[in-house]
Scaffold this motif. Structure first.
Motif, short mmCIF file in Angstrom:
data_model
loop_
_atom_site.label_atom_id
_atom_site.label_comp_id
_atom_site.label_asym_id
_atom_site.label_seq_id
_atom_site.Cartn_x
_atom_site.Cartn_y
_atom_site.Cartn_z
N PRO A 8 8.62 -51.11 -7.86
CA PRO A 8 10.07 -51.30 -7.94
C PRO A 8 10.80 -50.36 -6.98
CG PRO A 8 9.12 -50.96 -10.12
CD PRO A 8 8.05 -50.70 -9.12
N ARG A 9 12.02 -50.77 -6.60
CA ARG A 9 12.81 -49.94 -5.67
C ARG A 9 13.08 -48.56 -6.22
NH1 ARG A 9 18.18 -52.26 -3.48
NH2 ARG A 9 18.74 -50.76 -5.05
N THR A 10 13.15 -48.43 -7.53
CA THR A 10 13.53 -47.15 -8.14
C THR A 10 12.31 -46.31 -8.53
OG1 THR A 10 13.67 -48.23 -10.29
CG2 THR A 10 15.70 -48.08 -9.01
N ALA A 25 10.22 -40.61 -0.08
CA ALA A 25 10.06 -41.69 -1.05
C ALA A 25 10.83 -41.38 -2.33
CB ALA A 25 8.58 -41.91 -1.36
N LYS A 28 14.54 -41.85 -1.58
CA LYS A 28 14.84 -43.28 -1.50
C LYS A 28 14.90 -43.90 -2.90
CE LYS A 28 13.06 -47.52 0.56
NZ LYS A 28 11.98 -48.12 1.35
N ALA A 29 13.96 -43.55 -3.77
CA ALA A 29 13.95 -44.07 -5.13
C ALA A 29 15.16 -43.57 -5.92
CB ALA A 29 12.65 -43.67 -5.84
N ALA A 32 18.24 -45.43 -4.77
CA ALA A 32 18.21 -46.80 -5.28
C ALA A 32 18.59 -46.83 -6.76
CB ALA A 32 16.83 -47.41 -5.08
N GLU A 35 22.28 -46.36 -7.06
CA GLU A 35 22.97 -47.60 -6.68
C GLU A 35 22.92 -48.62 -7.81
OE1 GLU A 35 22.74 -51.22 -3.44
OE2 GLU A 35 21.32 -49.58 -3.31
N VAL A 36 21.77 -48.73 -8.45
CA VAL A 36 21.63 -49.69 -9.55
C VAL A 36 22.56 -49.31 -10.70
CG1 VAL A 36 20.04 -50.49 -11.34
CG2 VAL A 36 19.30 -50.42 -8.97
#
Length: 90
Positions: A8-10, A25, A28-29, A32, A35-36
Motif C-alpha cells: 500500500p502507498r502508506t 520510503a 513517502k509513506a 501518503a 494526504e489520505v
C-alpha cells in the motif's frame, strides 16, 4: 517468476537495507498517510457513496421500513422548522 505482494502507498516495503532509501520510503509513506487523512473532500465523497449504497440496499430489502423512516424524518424536520418559525414570529 516472483510473486510480489503489492505494498500500500502508506506502508514501507520490507527488505530495504540502505538507510537513505529506507528514510525516503518512510517519508513517502508518511506523506501518503497524511494526504489520505487530510483529504476531507475525498473522505466525504467515499462516506456518502457508502451511505447511499447502504440506503439503497436497505430500501430494496425493506421497502415498508424505508418508507416509514423517510416519512418520520420528514415529519421531524417539518416539526423543527415549524417550531423555529413559530418561535421567531412570536
Amino acid at each position: 517468476m516472483s510473486s510480489e505482494v503489492p505494498v500500500p502507498r502508506t506502508a514501507v516495503p520490507l527488505g530495504i537495507t540502505d538507510p537513505v532509501e529506507k528514510a525516503r520510503a518512510e517519508l513517502k509513506a508518511t506523506l501518503a498517510a497524511i494526504e489520505v487523512k487530510a483529504n476531507v473532500p475525498r473522505r466525504l465523497t467515499r462516506a456518502s457513496t457508502r451511505a447511499r449504497r447502504t440506503a439503497r440496499e436497505f430500501s430494496r430489502d425493506n421497502p415498508v421500513a424505508a418508507t416509514a423512516i423517510v416519512a418520520t424524518a420528514a415529519g421531524v424536520v417539518g416539526a423543527i422548522v415549524w417550531a423555529i418559525v413559530r418561535s421567531y414570529t412570536r
